[in-house]
Design a protein around this motif. Structure first.
Motif, PDB file in Angstrom:
ATOM      1  N   UNK A 264      -8.972 -26.451 -39.827  1.00 11.39           N
ATOM      2  CA  UNK A 264      -9.429 -25.456 -38.847  1.00 11.39           C
ATOM      3  C   UNK A 264      -8.228 -24.857 -38.136  1.00 11.39           C
ATOM      4  N   UNK A 265      -7.072 -25.029 -38.728  1.00  3.76           N
ATOM      5  CA  UNK A 265      -5.797 -24.522 -38.228  1.00  3.76           C
ATOM      6  C   UNK A 265      -4.698 -25.066 -39.103  1.00  3.76           C
TER       7      UNK A 265
ATOM      8  N   UNK B 137      -6.202 -26.957 -34.675  1.00  2.00           N
ATOM      9  CA  UNK B 137      -5.280 -26.143 -33.872  1.00  2.00           C
ATOM     10  C   UNK B 137      -5.778 -24.705 -33.944  1.00  2.00           C
ATOM     11  N   UNK B 138      -5.849 -24.043 -32.827  1.00  2.00           N
ATOM     12  CA  UNK B 138      -6.392 -22.686 -32.771  1.00  2.00           C
ATOM     13  C   UNK B 138      -5.339 -21.676 -33.230  1.00  2.00           C
ATOM     14  N   UNK B 139      -5.621 -21.023 -34.348  1.00  2.00           N
ATOM     15  CA  UNK B 139      -4.644 -20.125 -34.963  1.00  2.00           C
ATOM     16  C   UNK B 139      -4.312 -18.913 -34.086  1.00  2.00           C
TER      17      UNK B 139
ATOM     18  N   UNK C 111      -0.712 -27.482 -26.259  1.00  2.00           N
ATOM     19  CA  UNK C 111      -1.865 -28.276 -25.843  1.00  2.00           C
ATOM     20  C   UNK C 111      -3.128 -27.429 -25.879  1.00  2.00           C
ATOM     21  N   UNK C 112      -3.038 -26.203 -25.386  1.00  2.00           N
ATOM     22  CA  UNK C 112      -4.196 -25.300 -25.361  1.00  2.00           C
ATOM     23  C   UNK C 112      -4.728 -25.055 -26.768  1.00  2.00           C
ATOM     24  N   UNK C 113      -3.817 -24.814 -27.742  1.00  2.00           N
ATOM     25  CA  UNK C 113      -4.238 -24.546 -29.124  1.00  2.00           C
ATOM     26  C   UNK C 113      -5.008 -25.741 -29.685  1.00  2.00           C
TER      27      UNK C 113
ATOM     28  N   UNK D  30      -9.442 -25.875 -30.263  1.00  2.00           N
ATOM     29  CA  UNK D  30      -9.983 -26.135 -31.601  1.00  2.00           C
ATOM     30  C   UNK D  30     -10.767 -27.447 -31.647  1.00  2.00           C
ATOM     31  N   UNK D  31     -10.215 -28.520 -31.056  1.00  2.00           N
ATOM     32  CA  UNK D  31     -10.910 -29.816 -31.066  1.00  2.00           C
ATOM     33  C   UNK D  31     -12.248 -29.730 -30.351  1.00  2.00           C
ATOM     34  N   UNK D  32     -12.266 -29.084 -29.197  1.00  2.00           N
ATOM     35  CA  UNK D  32     -13.504 -29.019 -28.415  1.00  2.00           C
ATOM     36  C   UNK D  32     -14.569 -28.197 -29.134  1.00  2.00           C
ATOM     37  N   UNK D  33     -14.154 -27.139 -29.844  1.00  2.00           N
ATOM     38  CA  UNK D  33     -15.111 -26.345 -30.625  1.00  2.00           C
ATOM     39  C   UNK D  33     -15.703 -27.174 -31.764  1.00  2.00           C
ATOM     40  N   UNK D  34     -14.851 -27.932 -32.461  1.00  2.00           N
ATOM     41  CA  UNK D  34     -15.328 -28.745 -33.579  1.00  2.00           C
ATOM     42  C   UNK D  34     -16.311 -29.802 -33.095  1.00  2.00           C
ATOM     43  N   UNK D  35     -16.000 -30.420 -31.964  1.00  2.00           N
ATOM     44  CA  UNK D  35     -16.877 -31.461 -31.425  1.00  2.00           C
ATOM     45  C   UNK D  35     -18.206 -30.861 -30.969  1.00  2.00           C
TER      46      UNK D  35
END
Length: 447
Positions: A151-152, A182-184, A213-215, A219-224
């Motif tokens: 996802x990144x 990680x948010x691309x 950290x933000x990236x 991404x992690x919070x969206x996946x969860x």
């Protein structure tokens, strides 16, 4: 003919306790664990552990062994040998090879390669893309470790960035879905700003600011959130920030969790203070971040919000690594030195040996339903490691087994050494020498 091996005078670490005793191996199976064992047989080998610790072989749930297609960096044979030297007896390898493991046909080709060349037990992740859901649905979850989604930070076409596709995959499979988060968009914005300021030669210590950290958290919070919505079985690879640890729970046992997390050895060992000395040799994705992040990751590991320790072993050649920031690839070799680094942390009073075994041996077996491995139990396969905690040695070019020939731990003196590694009852590594034994087998799963 039955072949017997007895390991005597051992401190056996298993299921939260350490006991003194002997282990009897018959062929490939642990037959007996007792305070003292003697067997009358002409076919018997006795190994005196001399009061050293015997651990289950580590199960590394995330490695990149680079075969097929990238074998100038590594291959299954060389890296599985290095794994044995590091006490890792089973590995799960990732799908971003060339060609990528995104069809059942390519997956079976990798299994065929490993069946001929792997010195350790093996399985592979199947890779998801934006357009291979039909192939994902063909995969037999009883014979494959799980599904990997980038996802990144992906190579080739393996970045899965279509929200509708991600939700469809999450809703359609019962396999463990392991994700790189990680948010691309965040990374791209940060990278463009740094290129504008520095050109290609960005200082390496900016890596955790670019891959921030933000990236990771976005991404992690969206996946969860999506896993909770769809009921998917989600495993988040290589957490690198303290902030992300708040997303995970220790309220229920691992076997009942639907959402789990992993931390890698390099995120527990290095911090951003090490970039000045190590440069691109500790450039990973996600990035090594601050000492505070490192402390928070260890805290979450110890209190069971983080479930598994792995390596994300991902070798590149020195020629590739020794480039300016924008062209130096991320990743480094770790399987030979991961357990030793964890034992060093034990010497420093940061983690118990029992907790190391729980997170690196027991829990990967639970999480991926690995059959009869990850524990020292009667009836289980004899994947065992003997470690001497009082025998210092220094990592240097002459004792590095990775095909790439370097290590981020070069020059480091470890207090402990691995003296013996058994795979399926066969002595496969003995005091700095990988023996001419290919005892590795394809992992099987209780699903």
């Amino acid at each position: 003919m039955r072949k017997h091996t007895i390991i005597k005078n051992a401190k056996i670490v298993n299921e939260g306790q350490t006991i003194e005793g002997d282990i009897l191996i018959e062929n490939d199976i642990i037959m007996e664990i007792a305070s003292s064992i003697s067997v009358k047989s002409s076919e018997i080998t006795v190994i005196d552990a001399e009061g050293n610790y015997v651990l289950p072989g580590m199960i590394d749930d995330q490695v990149h062994f680079r075969e097929p297609g990238l074998t100038h960096k590594a291959n299954i044979e060389t890296e599985s040998k290095a794994a044995l030297a590091g006490g890792i007896t089973s590995f799960i390898e990732m799908p971003n090879t060339k060609p990528q493991t995104t069809t059942v046909e390519k997956l079976e080709e990798k299994f065929e390669i490993a069946s001929k060349s792997s010195h350790a037990n093996y399985s592979f992740m199947f890779g998801g893309t934006n357009d291979n859901l039909d192939e994902i649905l063909k995969v037999d979850s009883k014979t494959v470790a799980g599904l990997k989604l980038f996802l990144g930070s992906s190579t080739g076409n393996m970045l899965v960035d279509d929200p509708a596709v991600i939700e469809k995959i999450f809703s359609s499979t019962d396999m463990v879905i392991s994700v790189h988060c990680e948010d691309e968009a965040t990374i791209k914005k940060n990278l463009e700003a740094h290129i504008a300021e520095y050109g290609d030669d960005i200082p390496m210590e900016k890596h955790p600011i670019i891959r921030s950290e933000e990236a990771c958290y976005i991404s992690s919070s969206k996946a969860i959130e999506l896993a909770k919505k769809t009921g998917a079985r989600l495993h988040v690879f290589h957490l690198s920030t303290g902030k992300e640890t708040s997303l995970f729970s220790n309220k229920i046992p691992l076997k009942d969790k639907k959402i789990t997390a992993e931390v890698c050895v390099h995120h527990l060992w290095f911090s951003d203070e090490d970039y000045a000395r190590k440069g691109s040799h500790i450039k990973w994705n996600p990035a090594v971040k601050t000492s505070k992040d490192r402390e928070q990751l260890l805290k979450a590991l110890l209190d069971d919000r983080i479930d598994v320790i792995a390596t994300d072993h991902a070798p590149h050649t020195l020629e590739e690594k020794d480039n300016p920031y924008t062209s130096a690839p991320s990743g480094g070799p770790l399987v030979q030195h991961a357990l030793l680094a964890l034992l060093e942390m034990h010497h420093q009073g940061k983690i118990s040996i029992e907790k190391i075994v729980e997170k690196a041996c027991h829990n990967p077996a639970i999480l991926f339903d690995v059959e009869k491995r990850g524990y020292i139990r009667e009836g289980y396969y004899a994947d065992l490691v003997i470690v001497d905690l009082k025998s210092p040695w220094t990592v240097n070019k002459s004792n590095i087994l990775y095909k790439c020939g370097w290590s981020p731990f070069e020059g480091n003196t470890f207090k402990s050494r691995i003296t013996h590694t058994f795979v399926n009852g066969e002595l496969a590594y003995n005091n700095f020498k990988v023996l001419d034994v290919k005892a590795g087998r394809r992992l099987t799963f209780n699903r």
